[in-house]
Design an enzyme around this catalytic site. Structure first.
Site, PDB file in Angstrom:
ATOM      1  N   GLU A  94      41.224  45.133  34.113  1.00 35.35           N
ATOM      2  CA  GLU A  94      39.875  45.143  33.536  1.00 35.35           C
ATOM      3  C   GLU A  94      38.881  45.755  34.510  1.00 35.35           C
ATOM      4  O   GLU A  94      39.085  45.697  35.713  1.00 35.35           O
ATOM      5  CB  GLU A  94      39.402  43.698  33.284  1.00 35.35           C
TER       6      GLU A  94
ATOM      7  N   LYS B  92      35.996  45.739  36.957  1.00 39.87           N
ATOM      8  CA  LYS B  92      35.340  44.697  37.755  1.00 39.87           C
ATOM      9  C   LYS B  92      33.864  45.087  37.814  1.00 39.87           C
ATOM     10  O   LYS B  92      33.456  45.960  38.575  1.00 39.87           O
ATOM     11  CB  LYS B  92      35.932  44.609  39.159  1.00 39.87           C
TER      12      LYS B  92
ATOM     13  N   GLU C 166      30.564  38.669  32.873  1.00 38.83           N
ATOM     14  CA  GLU C 166      29.677  39.205  33.904  1.00 38.83           C
ATOM     15  C   GLU C 166      28.423  39.744  33.225  1.00 38.83           C
ATOM     16  O   GLU C 166      28.516  40.482  32.241  1.00 38.83           O
ATOM     17  CB  GLU C 166      30.440  40.324  34.644  1.00 38.83           C
TER      18      GLU C 166
HETATM   19  P1  ATP Z   1      33.165  39.857  45.363  1.00 40.01           P
HETATM   20  O1  ATP Z   1      32.676  39.389  46.698  1.00 40.01           O
HETATM   21  O2  ATP Z   1      34.184  40.936  45.468  1.00 40.01           O
HETATM   22  O3  ATP Z   1      32.108  40.132  44.374  1.00 40.01           O
HETATM   23  P2  ATP Z   1      33.740  37.180  44.756  1.00 40.01           P
HETATM   24  O4  ATP Z   1      34.148  36.607  46.054  1.00 40.01           O
HETATM   25  O5  ATP Z   1      32.395  36.912  44.238  1.00 40.01           O
HETATM   26  O6  ATP Z   1      34.012  38.725  44.765  1.00 40.01           O
HETATM   27  P3  ATP Z   1      36.192  37.352  43.535  1.00 40.01           P
HETATM   28  O7  ATP Z   1      37.104  36.412  42.886  1.00 40.01           O
HETATM   29  O8  ATP Z   1      36.665  37.852  44.828  1.00 40.01           O
HETATM   30  O9  ATP Z   1      34.770  36.696  43.696  1.00 40.01           O
HETATM   31  O10 ATP Z   1      35.898  38.526  42.534  1.00 40.01           O
HETATM   32  C1  ATP Z   1      35.686  38.181  41.237  1.00 40.01           C
HETATM   33  C2  ATP Z   1      34.259  38.384  40.864  1.00 40.01           C
HETATM   34  O11 ATP Z   1      34.127  39.614  40.194  1.00 40.01           O
HETATM   35  C3  ATP Z   1      33.901  37.347  39.847  1.00 40.01           C
HETATM   36  O12 ATP Z   1      33.269  36.259  40.488  1.00 40.01           O
HETATM   37  C4  ATP Z   1      33.014  38.032  38.869  1.00 40.01           C
HETATM   38  O13 ATP Z   1      31.667  37.797  39.199  1.00 40.01           O
HETATM   39  C5  ATP Z   1      33.270  39.501  39.076  1.00 40.01           C
HETATM   40  N1  ATP Z   1      33.904  40.168  37.935  1.00 40.01           N
HETATM   41  C6  ATP Z   1      33.499  41.335  37.393  1.00 40.01           C
HETATM   42  N2  ATP Z   1      34.293  41.734  36.398  1.00 40.01           N
HETATM   43  C7  ATP Z   1      35.250  40.800  36.261  1.00 40.01           C
HETATM   44  C8  ATP Z   1      36.365  40.637  35.414  1.00 40.01           C
HETATM   45  N3  ATP Z   1      36.675  41.542  34.480  1.00 40.01           N
HETATM   46  N4  ATP Z   1      37.121  39.544  35.578  1.00 40.01           N
HETATM   47  C9  ATP Z   1      36.834  38.619  36.510  1.00 40.01           C
HETATM   48  N5  ATP Z   1      35.789  38.714  37.355  1.00 40.01           N
HETATM   49  C10 ATP Z   1      35.004  39.791  37.251  1.00 40.01           C
END
Ligand code: ATP
Length: 605
Positions: free
Chosen positions: A270, A272, A322
């Site tokens: 998907e 991000k 998101e």
């Molecule tokens: P980052 O610091 O890379 O933004 P994070 O530490 O906040 O990541 P991660 O689990 O590492 O959290 O990355 C997932 C984050 O990406 C989620 O918290 C969400 O906000 C975002 N996101 C965007 N698109 C998606 C998606 N399709 N599925 C899940 N999460 C997504």
């Protein structure tokens, strides 16, 4: 009668003593044992309030209730009133002791001493009484809930009364609580361990407590359930609309083949999106939106509330997606920072017009009485599709299903072109449940290469600051940054970062750091470096560097790769603050160790 009353309450002295002892110890196991002893004495009726007090709060933050609303000035006034001194006396002592908690303790001890010598002051001693958790909790709640005209006087009066009744130790505890200084006190991990030991028969029951907490992010409520109904009751806990679920998080990798291998072959890939995570709770017409940190952000997004009301076709549901800013003229997605403009604006209706948003949904956790968190992803997605009426502004995240690394790479490039940060690759097998509160390999993020050896940014916690030189003389110019070590519940230093700040970042630094500055090294920071000021772990910043290196100065992953060295970042640069993350959401020391190992592997290839 009176005896019965006492048995359903806990003396505040017990709680204050735990904090006093914690100041002197740092080993997590010792803190756990202190808590175990305290919880054993705590009647189930007040265990929720006791837990909140231990966490330095009155309720979970996500409830969005008011803060205490007591500034330093009012606190000084209350201390002066309660100890029969003047504000200037309190201020003077504050300057020399550097901590209002110690000031009130000292003044109260002084009073006690005097009252013993001078019988005319005996009346004072009789005012002191045994405070209980219920009493203090209800008074602090009244302080928080006093709003509007005349509320300042009410707050001052209640607080001064409370401090008058308190013993020196209790007064120190109350003052620190009011100042928000207890928040570092006792981590959730330690509280969960203690609950497992007291009510689950031992630490082996910790995963049960943790899973319950992950599904209902309210440790007070979880404690109450386990204390009143037993461990079986929390084994079967389900999500509830209105109480946030702790988010599932992704691991990271940068090689499509390796990623697909890790998730077991076929996967959903998907976009991000670079926006703000939203956990949307719907109970008929009532909509609540929680952020990644489980804050209630409903008020910032009345437009999203409207979409959820209209386009979620279920009475009750919890979905995740998101929220992304976009340009309605071009359809282009805008980066995360654009959403921050919206947060800063007071007129939310103007903000909706100027910073419109779309929602891209990617998960479904609960619908109409049924818990979906234990169902595999394909089932969750099918149901999500079923209950959502898709529109341009409320749609399922763009995705493909593939097992081909080349296809993954192509989709990744398309995602970047479309303004996404990269892709999320998600396992599809029967074990691909929603792992609430866990960073695991069922979801893997694959983000854009930042054109440096260090392929990804890290999120680190400020634990100290140094004054700058030259043009930055007298201002904070460099921050000491740390990673989080969840096993030990401590923050371990990684680097000093002094570049990447814009002038306005530097100008705002004193204001940003001020509430967190500490006189001594916070007990949960492990450091070999002494900064000019210590900063309580609270603020998270995104950092990039040239590469990871080993350094004898830093304590992240100390001794794991090579004896006498920790992991550090060469040429670290500040990118931005991450107000959407709490210190426990920062990059962990374990992740940095893994990143370092991967870097080594890459270099040797
Ligand atoms: P980052 O610091 O890379 O933004 P994070 O530490 O906040 O990541 P991660 O689990 O590492 O959290 O990355 C997932 C984050 O990406 C989620 O918290 C969400 O906000 C975002 N996101 C965007 N698109 C998606 C998606 N399709 N599925 C899940 N999460 C997504």
């Amino acid at each position: 009668m009176a005896g019965q009353q006492v048995s359903k309450d806990l003396s505040l002295k017990e709680v204050a003593e735990v904090f006093e002892k914690i100041e002197l110890i740092s080993a997590r196991t010792q803190i756990t044992m202190l808590l175990v002893n305290l919880l054993k004495k705590t009647p189930p009726e007040v265990i929720d309030k006791t837990i909140y007090l231990l966490q330095g709060r009155l309720w979970p933050d996500w409830k969005g209730y008011p803060e205490l609303g007591i500034g330093e000035k009012m606190l000084i006034k209350a201390i002066a009133l309660a100890t029969h001194t003047t504000e200037s006396m309190v201020e003077q002592l504050y300057k020399s002791l550097g901590d209002l908690g110690r000031v009130v303790e000292k003044l109260k001890i002084e009073m006690e001493r005097k009252s013993k010598k001078a019988p005319s002051l005996l009346a004072y001693a009789s005012i002191q009484k045994e405070l209980t958790v219920n009493e203090v909790y209800s008074k602090l709640t009244r302080i928080a809930l006093a709003q509007g005209e005349g509320s300042k006087d009410i707050k001052l009066k209640i607080l001064a009364g409370l401090l008058t009744e308190a013993s020196p130790k209790e007064a120190k505890f109350i003052v620190r609580f009011v100042e928000g200084k207890l928040r570092v006190g006792i981590g959730e991990a330690t509280i969960m361990d203690a609950l497992a030991i007291v009510y689950g028969g031992g630490v082996a029951a910790r995963p049960i407590v943790e899973r319950a907490y992950n599904l209902r992010a309210d440790l007070g409520e979880i404690a109450k359930i386990i204390a009143t109904k037993g461990v079986e009751a929390i084994k079967n806990i389900k999500p509830v609309v209105g109480i946030p679920i702790r988010p599932m998080l992704a691991e990271r990798l940068n090689d499509p083949r390796e990623i697909l291998g890790k998730v077991g072959g076929e996967a959903f890939v998907e976009y991000k999106y670079d926006g703000e995570r939203a956990q949307i709770h719907k109970d008929r017409d009532k909509i609540i939106i929680f952020s990644r940190r489980l804050e209630n952000i409903t008020r910032q997004y009345p437009d999203v509330v409207e979409y959820a009301r209209k386009y979620i076709k279920a009475d009750e549901a919890i979905v995740e997606g998101e929220i992304v800013a976009y340009n309605p003229e071009t359809g282009e997605l805008k980066p995360f920072q654009e959403l921050m403009h919206r947060k800063r604006k007071h007129d939310i209706h103007l903000a909706i017009k100027e910073n419109p948003v779309k929602v891209f949904l990617f998960d479904l956790l609960y619908v109409d009485g049924e818990d979906y968190t234990l169902k595999p992803l394909p089932i969750r997605r099918t149901k999500l599709q079923e209950i959502i009426e898709e529109t341009d502004v409320f749609q399922i995240a763009e995705y493909i299903k593939t097992r081909e690394p080349e296809e993954l790479e192509k989709f990744f490039l398309k995602a970047i072109e479309d303004g996404a940060e990269g892709v999320m690759v998600k396992a599809l097998h029967s074990g691909a449940i929603y792992q609430a509160g866990t960073r695991g390999w069922l979801w893997i993020k694959y983000k854009r290469d930042y054109k440096s050896e260090m392929v990804d940014t890290v999120d680190l916690v400020v634990v100290g600051a140094f004054y700058g030189r030259g043009r930055r003389g007298g201002k904070f110019g460099t921050l000491l940054m740390a990673s989080y070590n969840p096993e030990k519940g401590v923050y371990e230093t990684v680097c000093k970062v002094g570049s990447g700040f814009k002038d306005e970042d530097l100008d705002k630094m004193p204001e940003i750091l001020k509430p967190y500055i500490e006189e001594r090294k916070p007990f949960n920071v492990v450091a070999n470096i002494e900064p000019d000021v210590w900063v309580r772990p609270a603020l998270v910043a995104e950092i990039i560097g040239a590469e990871l290196t080993l350094s004898p100065l830093h304590t992240c992953g100390y001794g794991i790769i090579k004896p006498g060295t920790g992991i550090s970042i060469r040429f670290p640069r500040f990118i931005r603050w991450r107000p959407d993350k709490g210190p426990e959401d920062a990059t962990t020391s374990g992740e940095l160790i893994e990143m370092y190992k991967r870097q080594l592997k890459k270099l040797s290839e």
